[in-house]
Design an enzyme around this catalytic site. Structure first.
Site, PDB file in Angstrom:
ATOM      1  N   TYR A  65       0.829  -1.221   0.000  1.00 42.32           N
ATOM      2  CA  TYR A  65       0.000   0.000   0.000  1.00 42.32           C
ATOM      3  C   TYR A  65       0.860   1.266   0.000  1.00 42.32           C
ATOM      4  O   TYR A  65       0.443   2.282  -0.560  1.00 42.32           O
ATOM      5  CB  TYR A  65      -1.008  -0.029   1.151  1.00 42.32           C
ATOM      6  CG  TYR A  65      -2.115  -1.025   0.874  1.00 42.32           C
ATOM      7  CD1 TYR A  65      -3.150  -0.705  -0.005  1.00 42.32           C
ATOM      8  CD2 TYR A  65      -2.101  -2.295   1.419  1.00 42.32           C
ATOM      9  CE1 TYR A  65      -4.137  -1.632  -0.307  1.00 42.32           C
ATOM     10  CE2 TYR A  65      -3.077  -3.231   1.121  1.00 42.32           C
ATOM     11  CZ  TYR A  65      -4.101  -2.883   0.257  1.00 42.32           C
ATOM     12  OH  TYR A  65      -5.076  -3.798  -0.055  1.00 42.32           O
ATOM     13  N   ARG A  68       1.517   1.924  -3.572  1.00 43.66           N
ATOM     14  CA  ARG A  68       0.307   2.455  -4.228  1.00 43.66           C
ATOM     15  C   ARG A  68       0.157   3.949  -3.899  1.00 43.66           C
ATOM     16  O   ARG A  68      -0.174   4.771  -4.717  1.00 43.66           O
ATOM     17  CB  ARG A  68      -0.960   1.736  -3.749  1.00 43.66           C
ATOM     18  CG  ARG A  68      -0.987   0.238  -3.793  1.00 43.66           C
ATOM     19  CD  ARG A  68      -1.452  -0.263  -5.140  1.00 43.66           C
ATOM     20  NE  ARG A  68      -0.419  -0.185  -6.135  1.00 43.66           N
ATOM     21  CZ  ARG A  68       0.683  -0.969  -6.166  1.00 43.66           C
ATOM     22  NH1 ARG A  68       0.883  -1.896  -5.276  1.00 43.66           N
ATOM     23  NH2 ARG A  68       1.575  -0.822  -7.115  1.00 43.66           N
ATOM     24  N   GLN A  98     -15.299   2.601  -5.887  1.00 44.99           N
ATOM     25  CA  GLN A  98     -14.611   1.451  -5.302  1.00 44.99           C
ATOM     26  C   GLN A  98     -13.127   1.765  -5.159  1.00 44.99           C
ATOM     27  O   GLN A  98     -12.384   0.987  -4.578  1.00 44.99           O
ATOM     28  CB  GLN A  98     -14.767   0.227  -6.218  1.00 44.99           C
ATOM     29  CG  GLN A  98     -16.201  -0.231  -6.379  1.00 44.99           C
ATOM     30  CD  GLN A  98     -16.320  -1.216  -7.533  1.00 44.99           C
ATOM     31  OE1 GLN A  98     -16.035  -2.390  -7.388  1.00 44.99           O
ATOM     32  NE2 GLN A  98     -16.733  -0.727  -8.688  1.00 44.99           N
ATOM     33  N   ASN A  99     -12.716   2.899  -5.722  1.00 41.16           N
ATOM     34  CA  ASN A  99     -11.285   3.223  -5.726  1.00 41.16           C
ATOM     35  C   ASN A  99     -10.853   3.792  -4.385  1.00 41.16           C
ATOM     36  O   ASN A  99     -11.592   4.537  -3.747  1.00 41.16           O
ATOM     37  CB  ASN A  99     -10.982   4.240  -6.830  1.00 41.16           C
ATOM     38  CG  ASN A  99     -11.313   3.687  -8.200  1.00 41.16           C
ATOM     39  OD1 ASN A  99     -11.487   2.480  -8.345  1.00 41.16           O
ATOM     40  ND2 ASN A  99     -11.414   4.555  -9.189  1.00 41.16           N
ATOM     41  N   VAL A 100      -9.620   3.464  -4.027  1.00 44.26           N
ATOM     42  CA  VAL A 100      -9.075   4.005  -2.787  1.00 44.26           C
ATOM     43  C   VAL A 100      -8.284   5.291  -3.066  1.00 44.26           C
ATOM     44  O   VAL A 100      -7.785   5.924  -2.144  1.00 44.26           O
ATOM     45  CB  VAL A 100      -8.199   2.965  -2.046  1.00 44.26           C
ATOM     46  CG1 VAL A 100      -9.055   1.805  -1.558  1.00 44.26           C
ATOM     47  CG2 VAL A 100      -7.061   2.446  -2.917  1.00 44.26           C
ATOM     48  N   HIS A 116     -14.461   1.086  -0.630  1.00 44.95           N
ATOM     49  CA  HIS A 116     -13.359   0.199  -0.243  1.00 44.95           C
ATOM     50  C   HIS A 116     -12.255   0.930   0.520  1.00 44.95           C
ATOM     51  O   HIS A 116     -11.129   0.446   0.589  1.00 44.95           O
ATOM     52  CB  HIS A 116     -12.783  -0.498  -1.485  1.00 44.95           C
ATOM     53  CG  HIS A 116     -13.756  -1.443  -2.129  1.00 44.95           C
ATOM     54  ND1 HIS A 116     -13.646  -1.884  -3.426  1.00 44.95           N
ATOM     55  CD2 HIS A 116     -14.871  -2.035  -1.631  1.00 44.95           C
ATOM     56  CE1 HIS A 116     -14.653  -2.705  -3.701  1.00 44.95           C
ATOM     57  NE2 HIS A 116     -15.413  -2.802  -2.633  1.00 44.95           N
ATOM     58  N   THR A 183     -15.530  -0.244 -14.187  1.00 43.82           N
ATOM     59  CA  THR A 183     -15.459  -1.367 -13.241  1.00 43.82           C
ATOM     60  C   THR A 183     -15.871  -2.645 -13.947  1.00 43.82           C
ATOM     61  O   THR A 183     -16.819  -2.654 -14.732  1.00 43.82           O
ATOM     62  CB  THR A 183     -16.335  -1.144 -11.985  1.00 43.82           C
ATOM     63  OG1 THR A 183     -16.376  -2.365 -11.233  1.00 43.82           O
ATOM     64  CG2 THR A 183     -17.745  -0.691 -12.287  1.00 43.82           C
ATOM     65  N   SER A 184     -15.132  -3.719 -13.630  1.00 42.36           N
ATOM     66  CA  SER A 184     -15.442  -5.003 -14.260  1.00 42.36           C
ATOM     67  C   SER A 184     -16.690  -5.636 -13.656  1.00 42.36           C
ATOM     68  O   SER A 184     -17.163  -6.646 -14.156  1.00 42.36           O
ATOM     69  CB  SER A 184     -14.246  -5.948 -14.086  1.00 42.36           C
ATOM     70  OG  SER A 184     -14.003  -6.173 -12.707  1.00 42.36           O
TER      71      SER A 184
HETATM   72  P1  OAD Z   1     -11.072  -4.141 -12.296  1.00 41.03           P
HETATM   73  O1  OAD Z   1      -9.603  -4.150 -12.550  1.00 41.03           O
HETATM   74  O2  OAD Z   1     -11.722  -5.415 -11.909  1.00 41.03           O
HETATM   75  O3  OAD Z   1     -11.833  -3.604 -13.581  1.00 41.03           O
HETATM   76  C1  OAD Z   1     -11.402  -2.460 -14.230  1.00 41.03           C
HETATM   77  C2  OAD Z   1     -12.328  -2.142 -15.368  1.00 41.03           C
HETATM   78  O4  OAD Z   1     -11.894  -0.928 -15.951  1.00 41.03           O
HETATM   79  C3  OAD Z   1     -12.371  -3.203 -16.467  1.00 41.03           C
HETATM   80  O5  OAD Z   1     -13.718  -3.502 -16.808  1.00 41.03           O
HETATM   81  C4  OAD Z   1     -11.641  -2.518 -17.622  1.00 41.03           C
HETATM   82  O6  OAD Z   1     -12.161  -2.886 -18.895  1.00 41.03           O
HETATM   83  C5  OAD Z   1     -11.953  -1.067 -17.354  1.00 41.03           C
HETATM   84  N1  OAD Z   1     -11.006  -0.107 -17.940  1.00 41.03           N
HETATM   85  C6  OAD Z   1      -9.702  -0.266 -18.237  1.00 41.03           C
HETATM   86  N2  OAD Z   1      -9.202   0.877 -18.754  1.00 41.03           N
HETATM   87  C7  OAD Z   1     -10.222   1.773 -18.774  1.00 41.03           C
HETATM   88  C8  OAD Z   1     -10.352   3.120 -19.189  1.00 41.03           C
HETATM   89  N3  OAD Z   1      -9.318   3.828 -19.684  1.00 41.03           N
HETATM   90  N4  OAD Z   1     -11.551   3.714 -19.058  1.00 41.03           N
HETATM   91  C9  OAD Z   1     -12.616   3.040 -18.557  1.00 41.03           C
HETATM   92  N5  OAD Z   1     -12.549   1.762 -18.154  1.00 41.03           N
HETATM   93  C10 OAD Z   1     -11.379   1.135 -18.263  1.00 41.03           C
HETATM   94  O7  OAD Z   1     -11.342  -2.992 -11.198  1.00 41.03           O
HETATM   95  P2  OAD Z   1     -12.641  -2.749 -10.316  1.00 41.03           P
HETATM   96  O8  OAD Z   1     -13.863  -3.195 -11.001  1.00 41.03           O
HETATM   97  O9  OAD Z   1     -12.563  -1.352  -9.828  1.00 41.03           O
HETATM   98  O10 OAD Z   1     -11.062  -4.005  -4.297  1.00 41.03           O
HETATM   99  O11 OAD Z   1     -12.335  -3.731  -9.116  1.00 41.03           O
HETATM  100  C11 OAD Z   1     -13.190  -3.753  -8.023  1.00 41.03           C
HETATM  101  C12 OAD Z   1     -12.417  -4.037  -6.773  1.00 41.03           C
HETATM  102  O12 OAD Z   1     -11.592  -5.178  -6.959  1.00 41.03           O
HETATM  103  C13 OAD Z   1     -11.436  -2.955  -6.386  1.00 41.03           C
HETATM  104  O13 OAD Z   1     -12.025  -1.904  -5.662  1.00 41.03           O
HETATM  105  C14 OAD Z   1     -10.443  -3.687  -5.545  1.00 41.03           C
HETATM  106  C15 OAD Z   1     -10.276  -4.900  -6.434  1.00 41.03           C
HETATM  107  O14 OAD Z   1      -9.799  -6.042  -5.849  1.00 41.03           O
HETATM  108  C16 OAD Z   1     -10.320  -4.159  -3.205  1.00 41.03           C
HETATM  109  O15 OAD Z   1      -9.108  -4.068  -3.200  1.00 41.03           O
HETATM  110  C17 OAD Z   1     -11.135  -4.465  -1.993  1.00 41.03           C
END
Ligand code: OAD
Length: 239
Positions: A65, A68, A98-100, A116, A183-184
């Protein structure tokens, strides 16, 4: 594919709720988690982001962290963060992230809920109510809370409760438009927030990659990066 929703009825009293994930910060230079080359390809979740990891190796977790945080201090908000903040001039805007990172705040968003946790804060490891701003980029071994316990990152780890989920559900249920950016939708309970919209409320997802939206049938998917997608949404909203 659903049609792009009619946004013509939205006005200054309408509530726009944004649910953001790592993709909204990607164009600032912060890695996402699950894309190719993402953080969870380089680090094992169970080594750095669980209570078990903290018990097993505090140095490694703190270092993960700290790195980060160091990176966060070197990057800036991007066009997507700024567009979301600018919409406050025309609508009631709430951000659930969800971003820190703190890039929404630095772009000027006033109402940001962190599901988160927050990278630039530390917390007591014996009393969750003791949360502190971090001066600089490091939490060091030996940095203690006022009750004498080691400070930990103020983030939600896998296997921990998400204390803000109920207020987030409440916010989403008040939305006149829900916009899901970068977000995925892999991580629950955050992904389940899409179910909390009122019947008939449009949902727009902005993400360049395919998303599994079968559970969220009313969602329009704008397959763009966050900056470009927000620009398109901005034009639709301001027309
Ligand atoms: P992910 O890494 O799972 O997903 C990121 C998403 O962003 C994907 O769907 C990509 O296609 C998309 N992406 C990539 N580049 C992009 C761009 N330039 N513009 C828009 N979208 C783009 O991340 P999260 O969904 O945020 O939790 O993950 C959720 C949680 O999982 C996080 O908060 C974290 C992680 O483990 C914890 O650490 C508790």
């Amino acid at each position: 594919m659903n049609d792009f929703p009619d946004l013509g009825k939205l006005g200054s009293q309408s509530k726009l709720v944004f649910l953001s994930g790592a993709g909204v910060s990607a164009e600032s230079g912060i890695s996402t988690f699950r894309d190719s080359g993402g953080l969870w390809e380089k680090h094992n979740i169970y080594d750095v982001a669980t209570p078990e990891a903290w018990r097993a190796n505090q140095d490694l977790v703190l270092e993960f962290y700290n790195q980060r945080r160091k990176q966060l201090l070197q990057v800036e908000p991007n066009a997507a963060h700024r567009a979301i903040a600018r919409l406050q001039d025309y609508f009631k805007v709430e951000v659930i992230t969800q971003n820190v990172d703190d890039l929404h705040e630095r772009a000027g968003s006033e109402k940001v809920m962190h599901l988160h946790g927050e990278l630039r804060k530390s917390r007591s490891s014996v009393d969750d109510s003791l949360v502190y701003d971090i001066d600089g980029w490091e939490i060091k071994k030996g940095d203690l809370c006022e009750k004498g316990s080691q400070l930990r990152p103020h983030v939600v780890w896998f296997g921990e409760m998400v204390p803000m989920i109920e207020p987030a559900q409440e916010l989403v249920s008040q939305a006149d438009l829900l916009v899901v950016v970068g977000t995925s939708l892999n991580v629950y309970p955050a992904a389940g927030l899409l179910h909390a919209v009122r019947a008939g409320t449009p949902i727009i997802a902005i993400d360049p990659a395919p998303l599994d939206l079968d559970h969220f049938p009313r969602t329009y998917h704008l397959r763009e990066k966050a900056g470009e997608g927000m620009q398109k949404l901005w034009l639709k909203l301001r027309r």
